[in-house]
Design a protein around this motif. Structure first.
Motif, PDB file in Angstrom:
ATOM      1  N   THR A   1      40.767  40.999  17.591  1.00  0.00           N
ATOM      2  CA  THR A   1      40.041  39.887  17.994  1.00  0.00           C
ATOM      3  C   THR A   1      40.542  39.495  19.160  1.00  0.00           C
ATOM      4  O   THR A   1      39.748  38.638  19.913  1.00  0.00           O
ATOM      5  CB  THR A   1      39.108  39.131  16.462  1.00  0.00           C
ATOM      6  OG1 THR A   1      39.948  38.942  15.712  1.00  0.00           O
ATOM      7  CG2 THR A   1      38.631  40.646  15.790  1.00  0.00           C
ATOM      8  N   ALA A   2      42.400  38.121  18.558  1.00  0.00           N
ATOM      9  CA  ALA A   2      42.343  38.078  18.999  1.00  0.00           C
ATOM     10  C   ALA A   2      42.179  38.049  20.844  1.00  0.00           C
ATOM     11  O   ALA A   2      42.813  36.922  21.593  1.00  0.00           O
ATOM     12  CB  ALA A   2      43.834  37.244  18.879  1.00  0.00           C
ATOM     13  N   ASP A   3      42.450  39.009  21.311  1.00  0.00           N
ATOM     14  CA  ASP A   3      42.638  39.784  22.922  1.00  0.00           C
ATOM     15  C   ASP A   3      41.018  40.138  23.386  1.00  0.00           C
ATOM     16  O   ASP A   3      41.480  40.342  24.254  1.00  0.00           O
ATOM     17  CB  ASP A   3      43.890  40.745  23.021  1.00  0.00           C
ATOM     18  CG  ASP A   3      45.243  39.964  22.520  1.00  0.00           C
ATOM     19  OD1 ASP A   3      45.718  39.573  21.986  1.00  0.00           O
ATOM     20  OD2 ASP A   3      45.871  41.436  21.773  1.00  0.00           O
ATOM     21  N   LEU A   4      40.402  40.043  22.501  1.00  0.00           N
ATOM     22  CA  LEU A   4      39.315  40.386  23.220  1.00  0.00           C
ATOM     23  C   LEU A   4      38.724  39.488  23.589  1.00  0.00           C
ATOM     24  O   LEU A   4      38.602  38.433  22.912  1.00  0.00           O
ATOM     25  CB  LEU A   4      38.257  40.810  21.898  1.00  0.00           C
ATOM     26  CG  LEU A   4      38.752  42.300  21.373  1.00  0.00           C
ATOM     27  CD1 LEU A   4      37.838  42.568  20.392  1.00  0.00           C
ATOM     28  CD2 LEU A   4      38.712  43.222  22.186  1.00  0.00           C
ATOM     29  N   THR A   5      37.922  38.983  25.050  1.00  0.00           N
ATOM     30  CA  THR A   5      37.090  37.961  25.765  1.00  0.00           C
ATOM     31  C   THR A   5      35.735  39.134  25.238  1.00  0.00           C
ATOM     32  O   THR A   5      34.784  39.347  25.947  1.00  0.00           O
ATOM     33  CB  THR A   5      37.598  38.417  26.688  1.00  0.00           C
ATOM     34  OG1 THR A   5      39.385  38.338  27.462  1.00  0.00           O
ATOM     35  CG2 THR A   5      37.190  37.490  27.809  1.00  0.00           C
ATOM     36  N   PRO A   6      34.851  37.353  25.090  1.00  0.00           N
ATOM     37  CA  PRO A   6      33.438  37.223  25.016  1.00  0.00           C
ATOM     38  C   PRO A   6      32.942  38.156  26.421  1.00  0.00           C
ATOM     39  O   PRO A   6      33.390  37.336  27.661  1.00  0.00           O
ATOM     40  CB  PRO A   6      33.365  36.346  24.457  1.00  0.00           C
ATOM     41  CG  PRO A   6      34.300  35.728  23.745  1.00  0.00           C
ATOM     42  CD  PRO A   6      35.876  36.016  24.349  1.00  0.00           C
ATOM     43  N   THR A   7      31.436  39.035  26.294  1.00  0.00           N
ATOM     44  CA  THR A   7      31.133  39.889  27.634  1.00  0.00           C
ATOM     45  C   THR A   7      29.942  38.672  27.129  1.00  0.00           C
ATOM     46  O   THR A   7      29.239  38.659  26.459  1.00  0.00           O
ATOM     47  CB  THR A   7      31.470  41.542  27.904  1.00  0.00           C
ATOM     48  OG1 THR A   7      30.659  41.794  26.086  1.00  0.00           O
ATOM     49  CG2 THR A   7      32.665  41.539  28.102  1.00  0.00           C
ATOM     50  N   LEU A   8      29.013  39.200  28.779  1.00  0.00           N
ATOM     51  CA  LEU A   8      27.151  38.758  28.724  1.00  0.00           C
ATOM     52  C   LEU A   8      26.702  39.859  27.519  1.00  0.00           C
ATOM     53  O   LEU A   8      27.232  40.730  26.663  1.00  0.00           O
ATOM     54  CB  LEU A   8      26.502  38.996  29.432  1.00  0.00           C
ATOM     55  CG  LEU A   8      27.196  38.110  30.980  1.00  0.00           C
ATOM     56  CD1 LEU A   8      26.872  38.227  32.712  1.00  0.00           C
ATOM     57  CD2 LEU A   8      26.611  37.017  30.221  1.00  0.00           C
ATOM     58  N   PRO A   9      25.697  39.379  26.680  1.00  0.00           N
ATOM     59  CA  PRO A   9      25.237  40.144  26.390  1.00  0.00           C
ATOM     60  C   PRO A   9      24.466  41.214  26.146  1.00  0.00           C
ATOM     61  O   PRO A   9      24.712  42.039  27.698  1.00  0.00           O
ATOM     62  CB  PRO A   9      23.653  40.020  25.289  1.00  0.00           C
ATOM     63  CG  PRO A   9      24.142  37.972  25.965  1.00  0.00           C
ATOM     64  CD  PRO A   9      24.981  38.141  26.943  1.00  0.00           C
ATOM     65  N   ASP A  10      24.883  42.553  25.932  1.00  0.00           N
ATOM     66  CA  ASP A  10      24.488  43.899  25.968  1.00  0.00           C
ATOM     67  C   ASP A  10      23.379  44.729  24.939  1.00  0.00           C
ATOM     68  O   ASP A  10      23.685  45.029  23.713  1.00  0.00           O
ATOM     69  CB  ASP A  10      25.474  44.045  26.324  1.00  0.00           C
ATOM     70  CG  ASP A  10      25.291  46.032  27.017  1.00  0.00           C
ATOM     71  OD1 ASP A  10      24.758  46.828  26.871  1.00  0.00           O
ATOM     72  OD2 ASP A  10      26.430  46.259  27.990  1.00  0.00           O
ATOM     73  N   GLU A  11      22.395  45.010  25.520  1.00  0.00           N
ATOM     74  CA  GLU A  11      21.099  45.656  24.755  1.00  0.00           C
ATOM     75  C   GLU A  11      21.516  46.974  24.246  1.00  0.00           C
ATOM     76  O   GLU A  11      21.072  47.434  23.558  1.00  0.00           O
ATOM     77  CB  GLU A  11      20.462  45.951  25.502  1.00  0.00           C
ATOM     78  CG  GLU A  11      19.313  44.526  25.667  1.00  0.00           C
ATOM     79  CD  GLU A  11      17.891  44.452  26.762  1.00  0.00           C
ATOM     80  OE1 GLU A  11      17.708  45.613  27.171  1.00  0.00           O
ATOM     81  OE2 GLU A  11      17.163  43.530  26.731  1.00  0.00           O
ATOM     82  N   ARG A  12      22.499  47.686  25.138  1.00  0.00           N
ATOM     83  CA  ARG A  12      22.565  49.121  24.223  1.00  0.00           C
ATOM     84  C   ARG A  12      23.775  49.385  23.028  1.00  0.00           C
ATOM     85  O   ARG A  12      24.152  48.175  23.156  1.00  0.00           O
ATOM     86  CB  ARG A  12      23.711  49.854  25.345  1.00  0.00           C
ATOM     87  CG  ARG A  12      23.293  49.821  26.869  1.00  0.00           C
ATOM     88  CD  ARG A  12      23.858  50.571  27.902  1.00  0.00           C
ATOM     89  NE  ARG A  12      24.824  49.520  28.167  1.00  0.00           N
ATOM     90  CZ  ARG A  12      25.395  49.609  29.343  1.00  0.00           C
ATOM     91  NH1 ARG A  12      25.994  51.177  30.384  1.00  0.00           N
ATOM     92  NH2 ARG A  12      26.122  48.554  29.864  1.00  0.00           N
ATOM     93  N   LYS A  13      23.721  50.406  22.870  1.00  0.00           N
ATOM     94  CA  LYS A  13      24.699  49.949  20.906  1.00  0.00           C
ATOM     95  C   LYS A  13      26.029  49.649  21.038  1.00  0.00           C
ATOM     96  O   LYS A  13      26.413  50.247  23.161  1.00  0.00           O
ATOM     97  CB  LYS A  13      24.573  51.059  20.188  1.00  0.00           C
ATOM     98  CG  LYS A  13      22.862  51.209  19.802  1.00  0.00           C
ATOM     99  CD  LYS A  13      22.606  52.756  19.195  1.00  0.00           C
ATOM    100  CE  LYS A  13      21.515  52.871  18.612  1.00  0.00           C
ATOM    101  NZ  LYS A  13      21.129  54.196  18.699  1.00  0.00           N
ATOM    102  N   ALA A  14      26.240  49.628  20.546  1.00  0.00           N
ATOM    103  CA  ALA A  14      27.832  49.587  20.413  1.00  0.00           C
ATOM    104  C   ALA A  14      28.828  50.244  20.331  1.00  0.00           C
ATOM    105  O   ALA A  14      28.496  51.806  20.278  1.00  0.00           O
ATOM    106  CB  ALA A  14      28.608  48.167  19.288  1.00  0.00           C
ATOM    107  N   TRP A  15      29.808  50.635  21.468  1.00  0.00           N
ATOM    108  CA  TRP A  15      30.840  51.370  21.234  1.00  0.00           C
ATOM    109  C   TRP A  15      31.141  51.899  19.827  1.00  0.00           C
ATOM    110  O   TRP A  15      31.395  51.206  18.646  1.00  0.00           O
ATOM    111  CB  TRP A  15      32.749  51.597  21.919  1.00  0.00           C
ATOM    112  CG  TRP A  15      32.111  52.316  23.700  1.00  0.00           C
ATOM    113  CD1 TRP A  15      31.133  52.415  24.135  1.00  0.00           C
ATOM    114  CD2 TRP A  15      33.450  51.598  24.031  1.00  0.00           C
ATOM    115  NE1 TRP A  15      31.337  52.884  25.571  1.00  0.00           N
ATOM    116  CE2 TRP A  15      32.762  52.188  25.505  1.00  0.00           C
ATOM    117  CE3 TRP A  15      34.427  51.244  24.034  1.00  0.00           C
ATOM    118  CZ2 TRP A  15      33.546  52.572  26.234  1.00  0.00           C
ATOM    119  CZ3 TRP A  15      35.834  51.305  25.142  1.00  0.00           C
ATOM    120  CH2 TRP A  15      33.975  51.910  26.013  1.00  0.00           C
TER     121      TRP A  15
END
Length: 421
Positions: free
Chosen positions: A252-266
């Protein structure tokens, strides 16, 4: 064609197509297909005349595709599909010359043209590694696209592919080619992770529609899953709650939040190992917490092929797949695969090889699909396969364009009285 362990075929079956014939050269893969219900096909004419159904066994021919006469299937095939062997194009391969002479054993694209000519299918689906599109292969890649556009423009026995390509180009510029003699060809590179496969695996798909169908080119399927959704799920905590574990700071430390996405998560490796049923960690001889759990080769409880394989050692340039991310691309090997595609730091903290069943899940094969041979041949079959869920997405996209007004349930006979070679 080039059925292998059945990934592309199984995905297309899930999309509603019914198989008239499967052709495969590798004996172990043929045994895998038989283990899962395929039957040897002694009579091609009878197979061509039969009406394929959802529960029918796949007719199987074991042997070189060059030895198979497909003319009994003329005008009886909706879809010709195959993952053409990729050794000449793969970065991991030896990058041999494309063609020194016609009929080279490692390049079977000319066979794809021949089968299309002999069967005249409505649609052709071909899968390959993205390396085929590299600049060094541009001339032959263009030849492949043009060869699929005009499969009835036959190549002479002693004709160099470049001369044949020149004839194809001249013919393609001729407005007098009948629509039932040519195909509308489109290609796209797709990442399996975008379609629910817990693996980052980019592959090239080429789809050709016969021009008289009036379809103005293949429309690739829209991704159902996204990296952005997984990143947000990891940061916001839903992923960790779902698996009932504490967040891993190093993820989690190296992850950057992104805009919401309606698709399912990888889907991640951890997702795959827990769904549809939780796979126990393989090879645990002693209770956790008493001594360090050792890996052995005893079959673990649950689905077949879930057997530990000791001996994995981390070293520079050989990093494992991360439990909480889609796996690296699975390749057709066991030991020494560049990049550590077949290793993982498991839930017990061990660096180890993935089991065959775990890799099968990363390729989205169902747990009841079994593979013939020892670990090496099994991994070879999996590394060469098309992920089942990606194949189904491709099949669905083709079915929708063929029959846009037809609603489909899982048991529907969308291919009518025709089927797939």
């Amino acid at each position: 064609m080039f059925t292998g362990a059945g990934g592309l075929a199984l995905g297309l079956h899930g999309a509603g197509f019914r198989h008239r014939l499967a052709v495969e050269f590798y004996t172990r893969a043929c045994e895998s297909l038989r283990n899962n219900g395929a039957k040897d096909c002694p009579d091609l004419k009878a197979a061509a005349d039969a009406i394929p159904t959802a529960d029918a066994s796949w007719p199987l021919v074991e042997g070189p595709v060059q030895d198979v006469d497909f003319t009994p299937f003329l005008n009886k095939v909706t879809l010709l599909a195959g993952g053409v062997p990729c050794q000449p194009w793969s970065i991991a391969g030896k990058k041999q010359d494309i063609e020194e002479k016609i009929g080279g054993e490692r390049n079977l694209w000319p066979e794809m043209f021949r089968v299309a000519h002999e069967t005249r299918p409505k649609v052709i689906i071909a899968e390959n590694v993205v390396g085929l599109t590299r600049p060094s292969f541009k001339g032959y890649y263009d030849y492949i696209l043009d060869g699929l556009s005009l499969p009835h423009e036959i190549r002479g026995n002693d004709e160099d592919w470049r001369i044949h390509h020149a004839r194809l180009r001249k013919r393609l510029n001729d407005d007098g080619v009948p629509d039932d003699e040519r195909y509308v060809v489109r290609a796209a590179t797709l990442n399996a992770a975008d379609f629910g496969v817990p693996q980052i695996r980019k592959r090239l798909f080429i789809v050709a529609y016969r021009a008289d169908l009036g379809i103005d080119g293949w429309v690739p399927p829209s991704p159902s899953h996204s990296q952005a959704s997984l990143v947000n799920d990891l940061i916001e905590g839903g992923y960790w709650k779902r698996h009932q574990i504490e967040p891993r700071i190093e993820v989690t430390a190296d992850l950057t939040p992104t805009l919401p996405d309606e698709r399912k998560a990888w889907r991640t490796v951890r997702d795959a190992l827990c769904d549809p049923v939780d796979l126990v960690e393989p090879g645990v001889d002693t209770p956790i917490g008493l001594v360090e759990p050792k890996l052995n080769r005893k079959p673990s409880s649950g689905p077949a092929h879930h057997v530990g394989w000791p001996g994995a050692r981390p070293y520079r340039g050989h990093q494992p797949s991360d439990l909480d991310w889609p796996s690296k691309t699975i390749k057709a090997g066991v030991h020494g695969v560049a990049g550590g595609e077949l290793t993982v730091n498991d839930r017990l903290g061990r660096y180890r090889y993935l089991t065959v069943r775990e890799v099968a899940r990363l390729m989205t094969f169902p747990d009841d699909w079994t593979f013939d041979g020892t670990r090496g041949p099994q991994m070879r079959q999996l590394g060469n396969a098309v992920p089942v869920d990606l194949a189904r997405a491709i099949g669905d996209s083709v079915r929708i364009q063929l029959r846009p007004d037809e609603a489909r349930d899982d048991g529907a006979e969308v291919a009518g009285d025709r089927g797939i070679v």
